[in-house]
Design a protein around this motif. Structure first.
Motif, PDB file in Angstrom:
ATOM      1  N   PHE A 227       0.835  -1.286  -0.088  1.00  0.00           N
ATOM      2  CA  PHE A 227      -0.170  -0.065  -0.073  1.00  0.00           C
ATOM      3  C   PHE A 227       0.927   1.095  -0.052  1.00  0.00           C
ATOM      4  N   ARG A 228       1.899   1.257   0.845  1.00  0.00           N
ATOM      5  CA  ARG A 228       2.716   2.593   1.150  1.00  0.00           C
ATOM      6  C   ARG A 228       3.534   2.663  -0.265  1.00  0.00           C
ATOM      7  N   PHE A 229       3.762   1.549  -0.841  1.00  0.00           N
ATOM      8  CA  PHE A 229       4.508   1.656  -2.054  1.00  0.00           C
ATOM      9  C   PHE A 229       3.952   2.322  -3.261  1.00  0.00           C
ATOM     10  N   TYR A 230       2.552   1.876  -3.406  1.00  0.00           N
ATOM     11  CA  TYR A 230       1.771   2.553  -4.315  1.00  0.00           C
ATOM     12  C   TYR A 230       1.319   3.934  -4.068  1.00  0.00           C
ATOM     13  N   GLN A 231       1.010   4.169  -2.621  1.00  0.00           N
ATOM     14  CA  GLN A 231       0.859   5.624  -2.482  1.00  0.00           C
ATOM     15  C   GLN A 231       2.096   6.528  -2.611  1.00  0.00           C
ATOM     16  N   GLU A 232       3.019   5.920  -2.510  1.00  0.00           N
ATOM     17  CA  GLU A 232       4.258   7.037  -2.496  1.00  0.00           C
ATOM     18  C   GLU A 232       4.373   7.251  -4.118  1.00  0.00           C
ATOM     19  N   LEU A 233       4.250   6.055  -5.130  1.00  0.00           N
ATOM     20  CA  LEU A 233       4.278   6.289  -6.529  1.00  0.00           C
ATOM     21  C   LEU A 233       3.121   7.275  -7.038  1.00  0.00           C
ATOM     22  N   ASN A 234       2.202   7.309  -6.418  1.00  0.00           N
ATOM     23  CA  ASN A 234       0.961   8.198  -6.855  1.00  0.00           C
ATOM     24  C   ASN A 234       1.373   9.704  -6.122  1.00  0.00           C
ATOM     25  N   ARG A 235       2.002   9.776  -5.163  1.00  0.00           N
ATOM     26  CA  ARG A 235       2.188  11.047  -4.654  1.00  0.00           C
ATOM     27  C   ARG A 235       3.418  11.861  -5.235  1.00  0.00           C
ATOM     28  N   ARG A 236       4.243  11.124  -5.760  1.00  0.00           N
ATOM     29  CA  ARG A 236       5.192  11.692  -6.526  1.00  0.00           C
ATOM     30  C   ARG A 236       4.982  11.618  -7.850  1.00  0.00           C
ATOM     31  N   ASN A 237       3.852  11.411  -8.324  1.00  0.00           N
ATOM     32  CA  ASN A 237       3.150  11.649  -9.708  1.00  0.00           C
ATOM     33  C   ASN A 237       3.849  10.742 -10.854  1.00  0.00           C
ATOM     34  N   LEU A 238       4.126   9.588 -10.340  1.00  0.00           N
ATOM     35  CA  LEU A 238       4.852   8.570 -11.104  1.00  0.00           C
ATOM     36  C   LEU A 238       4.015   7.648 -11.822  1.00  0.00           C
ATOM     37  N   ILE A 239       2.778   7.539 -11.377  1.00  0.00           N
ATOM     38  CA  ILE A 239       1.779   6.662 -11.963  1.00  0.00           C
ATOM     39  C   ILE A 239       0.592   7.479 -12.422  1.00  0.00           C
ATOM     40  N   LEU A 240       0.097   6.956 -13.618  1.00  0.00           N
ATOM     41  CA  LEU A 240      -0.974   7.451 -14.040  1.00  0.00           C
ATOM     42  C   LEU A 240      -2.128   6.661 -13.933  1.00  0.00           C
ATOM     43  N   THR A 241      -3.093   7.125 -13.421  1.00  0.00           N
ATOM     44  CA  THR A 241      -4.474   6.455 -12.832  1.00  0.00           C
ATOM     45  C   THR A 241      -5.607   6.845 -13.819  1.00  0.00           C
ATOM     46  N   ARG A 242      -5.290   7.504 -15.052  1.00  0.00           N
ATOM     47  CA  ARG A 242      -6.327   7.888 -15.815  1.00  0.00           C
ATOM     48  C   ARG A 242      -6.244   6.828 -17.065  1.00  0.00           C
ATOM     49  N   THR A 243      -7.495   6.557 -17.747  1.00  0.00           N
ATOM     50  CA  THR A 243      -7.500   5.638 -18.830  1.00  0.00           C
ATOM     51  C   THR A 243      -6.700   6.158 -20.077  1.00  0.00           C
ATOM     52  N   SER A 244      -5.823   5.061 -20.492  1.00  0.00           N
ATOM     53  CA  SER A 244      -4.775   5.584 -21.527  1.00  0.00           C
ATOM     54  C   SER A 244      -4.933   4.111 -22.435  1.00  0.00           C
ATOM     55  N   THR A 245      -4.458   4.642 -23.685  1.00  0.00           N
ATOM     56  CA  THR A 245      -4.613   3.572 -24.730  1.00  0.00           C
ATOM     57  C   THR A 245      -3.128   3.102 -24.944  1.00  0.00           C
ATOM     58  N   ASP A 246      -2.801   1.587 -25.026  1.00  0.00           N
ATOM     59  CA  ASP A 246      -1.617   0.939 -25.084  1.00  0.00           C
ATOM     60  C   ASP A 246      -0.517   1.968 -24.364  1.00  0.00           C
ATOM     61  N   PRO A 247      -0.499   2.284 -23.211  1.00  0.00           N
ATOM     62  CA  PRO A 247       0.461   3.078 -22.664  1.00  0.00           C
ATOM     63  C   PRO A 247       1.944   2.659 -22.782  1.00  0.00           C
ATOM     64  N   PHE A 248       2.250   1.161 -22.587  1.00  0.00           N
ATOM     65  CA  PHE A 248       3.678   0.517 -22.571  1.00  0.00           C
ATOM     66  C   PHE A 248       3.959   0.335 -23.921  1.00  0.00           C
ATOM     67  N   PRO A 249       3.353   0.020 -24.897  1.00  0.00           N
ATOM     68  CA  PRO A 249       3.872  -0.178 -26.143  1.00  0.00           C
ATOM     69  C   PRO A 249       4.128   1.219 -26.795  1.00  0.00           C
ATOM     70  N   THR A 250       3.408   2.096 -26.414  1.00  0.00           N
ATOM     71  CA  THR A 250       3.582   3.545 -27.015  1.00  0.00           C
ATOM     72  C   THR A 250       4.666   4.496 -26.242  1.00  0.00           C
ATOM     73  N   GLY A 251       5.085   3.854 -25.223  1.00  0.00           N
ATOM     74  CA  GLY A 251       5.926   4.729 -24.248  1.00  0.00           C
ATOM     75  C   GLY A 251       5.456   5.594 -23.466  1.00  0.00           C
TER      76      GLY A 251
END
Lengths: 423, 302
Positions: A227-251
């Motif tokens: 929980f702390r790991f994911y919270q910290e990722l979000n707090r540092r704005n490192l994860i996108l929690t919005r819908t996106s299309t093929d985020p990994f292959p598109t970079g």
């Protein structure tokens, strides 16, 4: 007349008058259906006394609902695949399944596939086995190795701190890119937890059981740490929690949970995605201080087959004969792998010469084969959906949002899960 | 006279038989798919049962008590009203605009009407995927937002925005369908009324509000009942786009029933929620009907 008919070949391919007919449902996935149809054809050539009718189960509204409806309506097949252990536990609670280890040849199958260790995770509370696991996707994380190299890293990070460091450097170099794009982190849909929480939890806890019977037996430190790991990722704005299309292959993101089913799609739509060139596969990140050299566990998206108690015994026996025939032949598992790209549950998948040719041609599957011994299947509880919904609603989602501390999120989730389990 | 009466009686009975015969497909359909499941659900609400277990535990009213206490069910109760606040004005304005446009076209009216009707025929899943693609973080639309404002709206992460997106999506789907109902209403308004109003000096705006809208009462009545009823049966859009979130903001009755019946396998509890859903639809539709009838009477409809 019979001699005459035999002489001109009439009836040579027709079922014998005494043939037992039994229905087997395959998963609603064309590649799996093709495999089972091929196997049934081959089996019936050897056993003209048995007719196996393979049909793809309907997925409306879900394959589980279709199976339940069939059982409730008295039209269940003799057997089916596509059963994960949580749903198997629901069927087991209702007395709908046959204990497979009481059938002749069970040990023979387990030995033939080298499943002696792996099968233990599938034991039910009464000590019997009701599901024969067919495939197991030891879930891994994909990293955009090309981007990591740009950022000065030679390999994917191993620990939580290393992940944060990569994220920080990424945001500096590419302000519009994210470490991870996963809108599902805020979606309380129960099965999403397999691919975010449980991958990291089993890694951090070295596979500690999450639920046993009516108790939450989870390793608290590991769960709070996730929980702390994911919270910290979000707090540092490192994860996108919005819908996106093929985020990994598109970079757009450089880190994603990847199952082997992804590769056929990439081959068609993103041919530039090549192991070692654009992406690398690694086990889940672990807490700082995780012992060096210690294997890292992960979650296994695994499914198997069952026999339904409702079907007449002769039909169940016929399907079991078919299953025995299929899974005591290693070439069946090779064909399964070729047809579906889903790693069969075999102790020798990474080492047997039967599979080495295929794995050489598909090196992206090798890490999955190697991770199989360290992959933990879903916990067996007939309340699995409610438990994991509670885990998301009361725990992970508010933790990621930052509306609860990791400790509070865990205490709330634990209480909600125990309420569900003791209902 | 006596023989005529007998003949008339026979004719009446024959007509009755024909009437029942012609209505029988619908009656059988309703019996099989509405009456029997409803009675079955009424029996199930008092049980804790997973549909397949040989044991059915009788729990009395416990399912209703649990449902009334559940935050998920309470969220599902309020969601239709939130959708309604956006959907009703949007779909009424859009449907009326389409109907007026098609009504004014004359020769090509049919083709254009079918064009607007197409979204109604499209699969909800396909539409959800299209909307998801349009609103995704790395879509051209999001790029435009980023360029203009330096950020992209969190369409499905902010509760109010998620409600608006789903309600507008449904308005897109249903406006063509409701427009056909309005179109039929427009075609039944006598032209003489507009001519008389014009002679009296009424402009087009006054004619619209004083003639068109009141004369569309039967069509408006149908559309209001259909639209309000629809809000209590939303499933595909939030199932595909939000999973009922964020924070249960788009959690609907049918999402909860589906979850309890097919994921948690609690047929009795899901049936209890379905009964509460039916009750809420009944109460709200009664209020809507009464309000519409009051408005109709005020405009001379009896």
């Amino acid at each position: 007349m019979a001699v005459l008919l035999a002489g001109i070949g009439v009836g040579s391919s027709a079922p014998s008058a005494a043939a037992v007919e039994a229905t087997f449902w395959s998963a609603p996935n064309p590649t799996q259906e093709v495999f089972w149809r091929e196997m049934a054809q081959a089996f019936m050539r050897e056993r003209p006394d048995i007719r196996i009718d393979v049909r793809a189960m309907v997925e409306s509204p879900s394959s589980e609902a279709t199976i339940l409806t069939a059982i409730a309506g008295g039209t269940a097949p003799a057997g089916s695949e596509n059963i994960f252990i949580g749903f198997g536990a629901q069927l087991y609670e209702s007395g709908a399944l046959v204990p497979l280890d009481t059938l002749p040849g069970w040990d023979q199958i387990i030995r033939a596939r080298g499943m002696e260790e792996a099968i233990e995770g599938w034991r039910f509370p009464d000590g019997h086995f009701y599901i024969l696991p067919i495939y197991s996707n030891a879930m891994l994380f994909g990293w955009r190795i090309d981007v990591l190299r740009e950022l000065g890293y030679a390999e994917p990070p191993r620990t939580y701190s290393e992940v944060f460091a990569v994220g920080q450097r990424l945001r500096q170099a590419r302000p519009r890119s994210f470490l991870m794009a996963r809108a599902e982190l805020l979606d309380p849909t129960w099965w999403q937890r397999w691919f975010d929480f449980f991958m990291l939890y089993y890694a951090a806890s070295q596979g500690a059981p999450f639920v046993v019977g009516q108790d939450v037996t989870a390793d608290r430190e590991a769960a709070v740490g996730v929980f702390r790991f994911y919270q910290e990722l979000n707090r540092r704005n490192l994860i996108l929690t919005r819908t996106s299309t093929d985020p990994f292959p598109t970079g757009l993101s450089i880190w994603a949970d990847i199952g082997p089913w992804t590769f056929p799609d990439w081959k068609e739509r993103f041919p530039e995605m090549r192991l070692g060139e654009t992406f690398a596969l690694s086990p889940p990140p672990v807490p700082d201080g995780y012992p060096a050299g210690e294997p890292i566990r992960t979650f296994a998206d695994a499914k198997g087959l069952v026999l339904y108690a409702q079907a007449p015994k002769e039909q169940r026996d016929a399907v079991w004969e078919f299953i025995r025939w299929v899974f005591t032949r290693p070439e069946s598992d090779l064909r399964w792998l070729e047809a579906t790209s889903l790693p069969p549950v075999r102790g020798d998948l990474a080492t047997s010469p039967v599979f080495s040719g295929y794995l050489r041609q598909h090196p992206e599957l090798v890490p999955y084969a190697e991770a199989l011994p360290y992959a933990v299947p879903p916990f067996a509880s007939h309340r699995v959906t409610d438990v994991q919904t509670a885990l998301g609603e009361a725990g992970l989602v508010p933790a990621v949002r930052g509306t609860k501390t990791p400790e509070q999120a865990w205490e709330d989730a634990r209480a909600a899960m125990e309420t569900v389990l003791r209902r | 006279m006596a023989s005529r009466a007998v003949t008339g009686g026979r004719l009446h009975r024959a007509e009755e038989v024909w009437g029942w015969l012609l209505a029988s497909p619908y009656l059988l359909f309703a019996l099989a798919f509405f009456v029997v499941p409803f009675v079955w659900a009424l029996l199930l609400v008092f049980t804790e049962w997973d549909l397949i277990s040989p044991q059915r535990q009788m729990v009395g009213l416990a399912n209703f008590v649990e449902a009334l206490m559940s935050p998920r069910v309470r969220a599902a109760f309020w969601t239709p009203f939130k959708f309604m606040a956006v959907f009703l004005p949007a779909v009424l304005v859009a449907a009326m605009a389409i109907a007026l446009l098609v009504h004014s076209l004359g020769r090509w009216a049919g083709v254009v009407a079918v064009g607007f009707f197409m979204p109604y025929l499209a699969s909800g899943v396909a539409m959800a995927l299209v909307v998801q693609g349009i609103l995704s973080y790395n879509s051209p639309l999001s790029d435009a937002f980023f360029w203009l404002m330096g950020d992209v709206p969190d369409w499905f992460g902010v509760p109010a925005l998620a409600v608006v997106v789903i309600a507008l999506m449904m308005a897109w789907k249903f406006s063509g369908y409701y427009a056909l109902i309005f179109l039929a209403g427009l075609q039944s308004i006598p032209k003489e009324l507009y001519e008389a109003a014009e002679i009296d000096g009424a402009g087009s705006w006054t004619s619209f509000w004083r003639i068109t809208v009141p004369m569309l009462y039967p069509a408006l009545y149908s559309v209001m009942v259909l639209a309000v009823g629809l809000m209590f049966g939303v499933f595909t859009e939030p199932y595909m786009l939000t999973g009922g979130g964020p924070d249960l903001a788009t959690h609907t009755w049918h999402l909860e029933i589906y979850y309890q019946a097919f994921s948690s396998l609690r047929a009795g509890y899901a049936s209890a929620i379905a009964i509460l859903n039916a009750l809420s639809v009944f109460v709200v539709l009664t209020v809507v009907r009464r309000a519409m009838e009051w408005w109709g009477r005020a405009n001379g409809w009896t």
